[in-house]
Design an enzyme around this catalytic site. Structure first.
Site, PDB file in Angstrom:
ATOM      1  N   CYS A  58       0.839  -1.205   0.000  1.00 34.14           N
ATOM      2  CA  CYS A  58       0.000   0.000   0.000  1.00 34.14           C
ATOM      3  C   CYS A  58       0.875   1.256   0.000  1.00 34.14           C
ATOM      4  O   CYS A  58       2.026   1.240   0.459  1.00 34.14           O
ATOM      5  CB  CYS A  58      -0.877   0.038   1.239  1.00 34.14           C
ATOM      6  SG  CYS A  58      -2.035  -1.318   1.403  1.00 34.14           S
ATOM      7  N   GLU A  60       0.529   3.848   1.904  1.00 35.26           N
ATOM      8  CA  GLU A  60       0.814   4.306   3.263  1.00 35.26           C
ATOM      9  C   GLU A  60       2.038   3.604   3.839  1.00 35.26           C
ATOM     10  O   GLU A  60       2.939   4.241   4.382  1.00 35.26           O
ATOM     11  CB  GLU A  60      -0.396   4.044   4.183  1.00 35.26           C
ATOM     12  CG  GLU A  60      -1.657   4.767   3.773  1.00 35.26           C
ATOM     13  CD  GLU A  60      -2.557   3.946   2.865  1.00 35.26           C
ATOM     14  OE1 GLU A  60      -2.032   3.244   1.954  1.00 35.26           O
ATOM     15  OE2 GLU A  60      -3.784   3.985   3.055  1.00 35.26           O
ATOM     16  N   CYS A  94      -1.964  -1.168   7.288  1.00 34.27           N
ATOM     17  CA  CYS A  94      -1.294   0.138   7.326  1.00 34.27           C
ATOM     18  C   CYS A  94      -1.558   0.842   8.655  1.00 34.27           C
ATOM     19  O   CYS A  94      -0.677   1.524   9.178  1.00 34.27           O
ATOM     20  CB  CYS A  94      -1.742   0.999   6.157  1.00 34.27           C
ATOM     21  SG  CYS A  94      -1.075   0.416   4.576  1.00 34.27           S
TER      22      CYS A  94
HETATM   23 ZN   LIG Z   1      -2.788  -0.466   3.480  1.00 38.93          ZN
END
Ligand SMILES: [Zn+2]
Length: 135
Positions: A58, A60, A94
């Site tokens: 991801c 993040e 995350c």
């Molecule tokens: Zn994530």
């Protein structure tokens, strides 16, 4: 937490710019993120997918790891950009990774639609994180 408007705008700009470098040929869901450290530095990241889906990362976490790899250990805010009608909050993984470096972090989720912006504390998004005290 209230951040200066100019700092929020810098975070937004870097998150938006990072989304342009997202590698998301499978989901077509581009995300850009930018984290602000306690030293006032900003690091960005984009989501990067893989044909072996589970290996995707991801935006993040990419931004957080970018900051930590550069020596940061405390994150005070993260901006998450998606080109969607509604703001997107970080996934559970995350949130947990952010808890390691910014348990009090401000999470700013935004799109191109100003009214869609959401601001949350990490404690609101992840009320009982796993942490060193859990070990
Ligand atoms: Zn994530």
């Amino acid at each position: 937490m209230n951040l200066p408007v100019a700092l929020v705008e810098a975070l937004r700009q870097q998150a938006r710019d990072a989304a342009r470098n997202a590698y998301a040929p499978y989901s077509r869901f581009a995300v850009g993120a930018a984290v602000l450290t306690d030293k006032g530095e900003i690091y960005s990241g984009a989501n990067i997918e893989n044909a072996s889906f589970g290996l995707s990362i991801c935006a993040e976490r990419n931004a957080i790891f970018h900051a930590v790899a550069r020596g940061a250990r405390k994150i005070v805010a993260v901006a998450v950009y998606t080109k969607t009608p509604q703001a997107t909050t970080p996934c559970g993984a995350c949130r947990q990774v952010l808890a390691e470096f910014g348990r009090d972090a401000l999470v700013i989720c935004f799109t191109d639609i100003e009214a869609a912006e959401q601001r949350h504390s990490l404690a609101e998004l992840l009320p009982r994180p796993f942490g060193p005290e859990s070990l």
